[in-house]
Design an enzyme around this catalytic site. Structure first.
Site, mmCIF file in Angstrom:
data_model
loop_
_atom_site.group_PDB
_atom_site.id
_atom_site.type_symbol
_atom_site.label_atom_id
_atom_site.label_comp_id
_atom_site.label_asym_id
_atom_site.label_seq_id
_atom_site.Cartn_x
_atom_site.Cartn_y
_atom_site.Cartn_z
ATOM 1 N N ARG A 180 10.688 17.329 8.765
ATOM 2 C CA ARG A 180 10.443 17.020 10.169
ATOM 3 C C ARG A 180 10.908 18.213 10.986
ATOM 4 O O ARG A 180 11.853 18.903 10.602
ATOM 5 C CB ARG A 180 11.168 15.744 10.610
ATOM 6 C CG ARG A 180 10.698 14.521 9.817
ATOM 7 C CD ARG A 180 11.226 13.219 10.378
ATOM 8 N NE ARG A 180 10.678 12.915 11.680
ATOM 9 C CZ ARG A 180 9.465 12.394 11.885
ATOM 10 N NH1 ARG A 180 8.663 12.141 10.869
ATOM 11 N NH2 ARG A 180 9.042 12.145 13.111
ATOM 12 N N MET A 205 4.141 2.293 2.339
ATOM 13 C CA MET A 205 5.432 2.696 1.797
ATOM 14 C C MET A 205 5.845 4.041 2.378
ATOM 15 O O MET A 205 6.987 4.235 2.800
ATOM 16 C CB MET A 205 5.387 2.776 0.266
ATOM 17 C CG MET A 205 6.716 3.187 -0.356
ATOM 18 S SD MET A 205 6.599 3.668 -2.098
ATOM 19 C CE MET A 205 5.769 5.249 -1.975
ATOM 20 N N HIS A 221 4.497 6.867 -5.715
ATOM 21 C CA HIS A 221 4.589 5.410 -5.706
ATOM 22 C C HIS A 221 4.566 4.962 -7.164
ATOM 23 O O HIS A 221 3.545 5.088 -7.836
ATOM 24 C CB HIS A 221 3.411 4.842 -4.924
ATOM 25 C CG HIS A 221 3.593 3.428 -4.487
ATOM 26 N ND1 HIS A 221 2.744 2.852 -3.580
ATOM 27 C CD2 HIS A 221 4.493 2.482 -4.808
ATOM 28 C CE1 HIS A 221 3.114 1.602 -3.359
ATOM 29 N NE2 HIS A 221 4.180 1.355 -4.103
ATOM 30 N N THR A 222 5.699 4.424 -7.656
ATOM 31 C CA THR A 222 5.859 4.208 -9.088
ATOM 32 C C THR A 222 5.831 2.764 -9.545
ATOM 33 O O THR A 222 5.781 2.506 -10.756
ATOM 34 C CB THR A 222 7.180 4.841 -9.558
ATOM 35 O OG1 THR A 222 8.253 4.292 -8.785
ATOM 36 C CG2 THR A 222 7.142 6.351 -9.383
ATOM 37 N N ALA A 262 0.829 -1.202 0.000
ATOM 38 C CA ALA A 262 0.000 0.000 0.000
ATOM 39 C C ALA A 262 0.865 1.253 0.000
ATOM 40 O O ALA A 262 1.905 1.296 0.668
ATOM 41 C CB ALA A 262 -0.904 0.005 1.231
ATOM 42 N N THR A 263 0.419 2.253 -0.721
ATOM 43 C CA THR A 263 1.141 3.530 -0.735
ATOM 44 C C THR A 263 1.295 4.108 0.669
ATOM 45 O O THR A 263 2.407 4.544 1.024
ATOM 46 C CB THR A 263 0.447 4.527 -1.678
ATOM 47 O OG1 THR A 263 0.411 3.972 -2.995
ATOM 48 C CG2 THR A 263 1.174 5.863 -1.711
ATOM 49 N N GLY A 314 6.559 14.944 12.034
ATOM 50 C CA GLY A 314 6.418 15.195 10.609
ATOM 51 C C GLY A 314 5.612 16.459 10.361
ATOM 52 O O GLY A 314 4.554 16.649 10.950
ATOM 53 N N LEU A 324 6.999 3.682 5.926
ATOM 54 C CA LEU A 324 8.340 3.112 6.003
ATOM 55 C C LEU A 324 9.396 4.181 5.714
ATOM 56 O O LEU A 324 10.418 4.275 6.396
ATOM 57 C CB LEU A 324 8.470 1.940 5.030
ATOM 58 C CG LEU A 324 9.715 1.084 5.175
ATOM 59 C CD1 LEU A 324 9.743 0.366 6.525
ATOM 60 C CD2 LEU A 324 9.783 0.058 4.040
ATOM 61 N N MET A 325 9.126 5.025 4.721
ATOM 62 C CA MET A 325 10.032 6.131 4.410
ATOM 63 C C MET A 325 10.140 7.084 5.606
ATOM 64 O O MET A 325 11.232 7.517 5.977
ATOM 65 C CB MET A 325 9.531 6.904 3.185
ATOM 66 C CG MET A 325 9.598 6.158 1.895
ATOM 67 S SD MET A 325 8.719 7.116 0.619
ATOM 68 C CE MET A 325 9.590 6.586 -0.848
ATOM 69 N N GLU A 326 8.986 7.406 6.200
ATOM 70 C CA GLU A 326 8.964 8.309 7.349
ATOM 71 C C GLU A 326 9.710 7.699 8.536
ATOM 72 O O GLU A 326 10.405 8.400 9.269
ATOM 73 C CB GLU A 326 7.526 8.643 7.739
ATOM 74 C CG GLU A 326 7.442 9.700 8.808
ATOM 75 C CD GLU A 326 6.035 10.236 9.016
ATOM 76 O OE1 GLU A 326 5.914 11.216 9.770
ATOM 77 O OE2 GLU A 326 5.074 9.700 8.432
#
Length: 129
Positions: free
Chosen positions: A110, A35, A66-67, A31-32, A59, A38-40
């Site tokens: 952040r 993702m 999302h590609t 799921a976007t 944040g 996870l990046m955050e």
């Protein structure tokens, strides 16, 4: 903490990470929102390493693209790179990759805050609502 520092975190995509489970879609792929989270996480952990006692980051903004789809069972790794420090504002470039290549990119800002004060203000907001 200095410009160019980076940190990566990984997961193996499971049922709990899928668009159909999270509700952001009805397909069995990463799921976007997962993702992006996870990046955050990578950016937050990178920032945390350079903070003083009692500080944390929150944040302020996030933008992701999302590609490519990642199926269940495949590992996905998110990497955050610190690209700017402006007072208490930290900017990160982020990338997510699976075993086949890049699946997403993004940026996040952040802000460094006092953890106790921030949580107190949030609790006070509920009292005053």
């Amino acid at each position: 903490m200095k410009i160019g520092d980076s940190l990566s975190v990984s997961i193996v995509v499971g049922e709990q990470d899928l668009a159909r489970t999270i509700g952001s879609g009805d397909v069995a792929v990463l799921a976007t929102p997962r993702m992006a989270a996870l990046m955050e996480e990578a950016a937050q952990k990178l920032a945390k390493a350079g903070l003083d006692e009692g500080e944390t980051t929150v944040g302020a903004s996030v933008s992701v693209e999302h590609t490519a789809a990642t199926p269940p069972g495949m590992r996905v790794t998110a990497t955050a790179v610190l690209t700017a420090v402006e007072g208490k504002r930290l900017t990160f470039e982020m990338r997510a990759e699976d075993d086949c290549g890049v699946v997403g990119t993004g940026t996040q800002v952040r802000v460094i805050v006092g953890k106790d004060k921030f949580e107190r203000r949030a609790a006070d907001k509920l009292k005053n609502a």
